[in-house]
Design an enzyme around this catalytic site. Sequence first.
Site, PDB file in Angstrom:
ATOM      1  N   ASP A  64       0.554  -1.042  -0.051  1.00 59.27           N
ATOM      2  CA  ASP A  64      -0.029  -0.156   0.305  1.00 59.27           C
ATOM      3  C   ASP A  64       1.440   1.440   0.129  1.00 59.27           C
ATOM      4  OD1 ASP A  64      -2.257  -1.820   0.407  1.00 59.27           O
ATOM      5  OD2 ASP A  64      -1.861  -1.176   2.697  1.00 59.27           O
TER       6      ASP A  64
ATOM      7  N   GLU B  71     -11.202  -0.452  -2.911  1.00 64.73           N
ATOM      8  CA  GLU B  71     -10.988   0.177  -2.498  1.00 64.73           C
ATOM      9  C   GLU B  71      -9.506   1.092  -3.152  1.00 64.73           C
ATOM     10  OE1 GLU B  71      -9.463  -3.468  -0.429  1.00 64.73           O
ATOM     11  OE2 GLU B  71      -8.412  -3.975  -1.549  1.00 64.73           O
TER      12      GLU B  71
HETATM   13  O1  FUB Z   1      -3.513  -3.561   3.352  1.00 62.83           O
HETATM   14  C1  FUB Z   1      -4.465  -3.695   3.932  1.00 62.83           C
HETATM   15  C2  FUB Z   1      -5.515  -3.029   2.449  1.00 62.83           C
HETATM   16  O2  FUB Z   1      -5.034  -4.780   1.336  1.00 62.83           O
HETATM   17  C3  FUB Z   1      -5.775  -2.153   2.330  1.00 62.83           C
HETATM   18  O3  FUB Z   1      -6.007  -1.454   3.204  1.00 62.83           O
HETATM   19  C4  FUB Z   1      -6.159  -2.357   0.725  1.00 62.83           C
HETATM   20  O4  FUB Z   1      -5.797  -1.260  -0.054  1.00 62.83           O
HETATM   21  C5  FUB Z   1      -5.640  -3.428   0.433  1.00 62.83           C
HETATM   22  O5  FUB Z   1      -4.204  -3.206  -0.219  1.00 62.83           O
END
Ligand code: FUB
Length: 321
Positions: free
Chosen positions: A16, A223
């Site tokens: 991320d 996301e």
């Molecule tokens: O790293 C945890 C979660 O996985 C993140 O919040 C998402 O975007 C995905 O990468």
Amino acid sequence: MAQQKKPLITNIFTADPSAHVFNDKIYIYPSHDIPHNGEDNDNGDEYQMEDYHVFSMDDVDAEVVDHGQVLHQDDVPWVSEQMWAPDVVYKNDTYYLVFPARDKEGIFRLGIATSANPEGPFTPDESYIPGSFSIDPCSFIDDDGQVYIYFGGLWGGQLEKYVDGRFVPEATEPQAAEPAVTPKCALMSQDMHSFACSPKDIQVVTADGTPLLAGDEDKRYFEDPWVHKHNGKYYFSYSTGTTHYIVYAISDSPFGPFVYQGRVLEPVLGWTTHHSIVEYHGKSYLFYHDCELSNGINHRRNVKFCELNYNPDGSIQTIIP
Ligand code: FUB
């Protein structure tokens, strides 16, 4: 070197990556994946992160420097677990780390921690941002100095459980033919410790203005929001989650609506895909992660980066990982 797409950080697992240029260096603010032997599930329980490290590079070809642990969940009064994807913005002579984590009731919230330096360490606020929820905050500072926070993630990130601004634990995703769940955006107050408005829905629409449908899993938001400006336009890029693309949409306003354009990044090794886009010395770069170092273990990820190019019409050339 910038084109090799090899793991950038190898001393710990990282994911991320939010990249920014501060003081002519590239700073990377990633999640810190912790290895364990538990199973994956749709709630994201495998992502058991507890702290943040900050990394920097003096140039795109320079060694990456680990500035060490800059914040741990034990030092944040409101957090119970899962400090996920963070971001940083500079304003008021201060670096503001904005990060998601579960509160003591297990609900994801967004918090602020501050530092005088881009490499931290960061001092957290006593409580989370009032009215905040879900995950994956992306901070965008516009030319007029206003800071916008884009956020939201489905499933483990709980975004679909917010109905009319209320947390409804039993709420589920819309049917395939219904409009998709929208990511959110809030303007930050001038002191950066609260929202200056209620979170607004960010619409991603087709060329004729129709909101994307929940069943359009190749394009709809899941996301990982990121906003950057290019030639005066706002580019909103994000992960489609279940179909594993990074895609983007364009608007003339930071609140949208954003018109869907196409793909930034094809699927990587591993379930999640998450990115940021930064300009450095006249070139643009995509920071992202995959699971190369762990041979595909979803919660043991590594950050990578490569150059990102635009076509003359402003469209982004799709990157094959
Ligand atoms: O790293 C945890 C979660 O996985 C993140 O919040 C998402 O975007 C995905 O990468």
